[in-house]
Design an enzyme around this catalytic site. Structure first.
Site, short mmCIF file in Angstrom:
data_model
loop_
_atom_site.label_atom_id
_atom_site.label_comp_id
_atom_site.label_asym_id
_atom_site.label_seq_id
_atom_site.Cartn_x
_atom_site.Cartn_y
_atom_site.Cartn_z
N GLU A 153 8.89 33.94 34.05
CA GLU A 153 8.69 33.59 32.64
C GLU A 153 7.22 33.32 32.37
O GLU A 153 6.74 32.20 32.54
CB GLU A 153 9.51 32.36 32.25
CG GLU A 153 10.97 32.63 31.99
CD GLU A 153 11.74 31.38 31.58
OE1 GLU A 153 12.87 31.53 31.11
OE2 GLU A 153 11.19 30.26 31.76
N GLU A 240 17.87 35.95 32.85
CA GLU A 240 18.19 34.53 32.82
C GLU A 240 18.65 34.16 31.42
O GLU A 240 18.05 34.59 30.43
CB GLU A 240 16.97 33.69 33.21
CG GLU A 240 17.25 32.19 33.25
CD GLU A 240 16.01 31.38 33.61
OE1 GLU A 240 15.29 31.76 34.56
OE2 GLU A 240 15.75 30.36 32.93
#
Length: 318
Positions: A153, A240
Site C-alpha cells: 500500500e 486486500e
C-alpha cells in the site's frame, strides 16, 4: 452394471478432487485485457484471505493453516503478508521472515492453491525489493502457484515514482520468471486506480493493479472509480479488503461488503480479505484462543471471520 457404477463414482470423485485444487483446475494464470484468465484463456476469479503481518502474527505462518484455509474456508488463494515495517520486520530480521514465509508458500504449492508473496510496506524500498523478488523468482518462478505483490500500500508516493519502481522490480522478476502474475500497487493506499487508468505501465505482460477497500469506509465512489478503470482495460486485483472501517476496526458493514463482492463478481475481479490474525480489532478474524493451525470452530471465529468464511463458501462453490 457394478463396474459402470464404480467408474461413475470414481469419475465423480476425480472431478471433485480436481475442482477443489485450484492450480490443477486453472493452471498457469495469464492476463487478457482487463481479465485474469486460466491457462486456456478462460476468465478466472480467485477468492481468499490474507494472513496478518508475519512479524506480528508469526504463529499463523505454518503449513496447516494453508490446509485449513483451503479445505474449511474454500480459499483458492492465500496471501502471505511479509512485514517491511514495525518491529522485527524483514529488513531487520530477514532470516525470521523467511522462516515464516517459506512454509506458507511451500504448503500452498503442495496444496495446489495460489499464493501471493506480499511485500507489506507503505514506503519505497527499491533496492531491497528487487533483491527479495529476484530471489523469490529464482526459487519459485517455475511454479504457476505464485503471485508477486511488489508493494502492498503506497501512501505518499506519486504514480510516476511507482511506475519507475514497478519497472525495476518487475524487470528483476522477469529475469527468472517470464509469466507468473505480478500485482502493482497504486497511490493513496491502493485507491487511486484512476491514475493508473490514465497512464498504465507499458511493455509488461501478466501484470495487474491492486485496489484495496474497507467497506464501512469506502463505498460507491471507489466502486465507480474501480469499475471505470476496468472499463478502460485496467486489470484489477483486490489483494486486500475488509467489511470494517479503513482503520481495520470500528463497525462492520455487511451490506457494503456484499455490494463490493457482487461488483467484483460482475467485473471478474479476484478478491482477498484481511486478515487471519487475533488482534483485538474488527477485521481480525480469530480470537486469541484459536489454535495456530486450525481447523477453527465457530466459537473462535469472530463476526467478521464468519462473514468472510460464508462469502468464500458461497462464491467458491465449484
Amino acid at each position: 452394471m457394478k463396474k459402470l457404477l464404480t467408474l461413475i463414482l470414481l469419475s465423480m470423485c476425480a472431478y471433485h478432487a480436481h475442482a477443489i485444487d485450484p492450480v490443477k483446475q486453472y493452471g498457469q494464470l495469464q492476463v487478457k485485457g482487463s481479465q485474469l484468465c486460466d491457462q486456456q484463456g478462460n476468465p478466472v476469479i480467485l477468492r481468499g484471505v490474507s494472513l496478518g503481518w508475519h512479524n506480528l502474527w508469526p504463529r499463523f505462518y505454518n503449513k496447516k493453516v494453508v490446509q485449513t484455509l483451503k479445505r474449511d474456508w474454500h480459499c483458492s488463494v492465500v496471501r502471505a503478508a511479509m512485514g517491511i515495517l514495525i518491529e522485527d520486520n524483514y529488513l531487520e530480521n530477514p532470516q525470521f521472515a523467511m522462516q515464516c514465509m517459506t512454509p506458507v508458500i511451500e504448503s500452498a504449492i503442495k496444496q495446489n492453491v495460489y499464493v501471493i508473496i506480499d511485500w507489506h510496506s507503505h514506503h519505497l524500498k527499491t533496492k531491497e525489493a528487487k533483491e527479495f523478488f529476484g530471489r523469490m523468482a529464482q526459487k519459485y518462478g517455475k511454479y504457476p502457484h505464485v503471485i508477486y505483490e511488489i508493494y502492498n500500500e503506497p501512501v505518499e508516493d506519486t504514480w510516476a515514482d511507482l511506475k519507475k519502481y514497478a519497472a525495476e522490480v518487475i524487470g528483476e522478476i522477469r529475469k527468472y520468471d517470464p509469466d507468473n502474475i505480478v500485482l502493482v500497487g497504486c497511490p493513496h493506499w491502493d485507491q487511486d486506480i484512476h491514475l493508473v487508468a490514465e497512464s498504465p505501465l507499458q511493455g509488461f505482460s501478466n501484470i495487474m493493479y491492486t485496489v484495496h477497500f474497507y467497506a464501512a469506509t469506502h463505498g460507491e465512489h471507489l466502486r465507480e472509480r474501480m469499475a471505470d478503470a476496468v472499463k478502460k482495460g485496467i486489470p484489477v486485483f483486490i489483494s486486500e479488503s475488509g467489511a470494517t472501517e479503513a482503520s481495520g476496526d470500528g463497525k462492520i458493514d455487511p451490506d457494503s461488503e456484499e455490494q463490493w463482492i457482487q461488483l467484483c463478481e460482475q467485473l471478474g475481479i479476484s478478491w482477498v480479505c484481511w486478515s487471519i490474525s487475533d488482534k483485538n480489532e474488527s477485521c481480525s478474524m480469530l480470537l486469541p484462543r484459536a489454535t495456530a493451525t486450525g481447523p477453527w470452530s465457530d466459537d473462535v471465529i469472530k463476526e467478521y471471520g464468519k462473514l468472510v468464511k460464508g462469502l468464500l463458501k458461497k462464491y467458491n462453490h465449484e
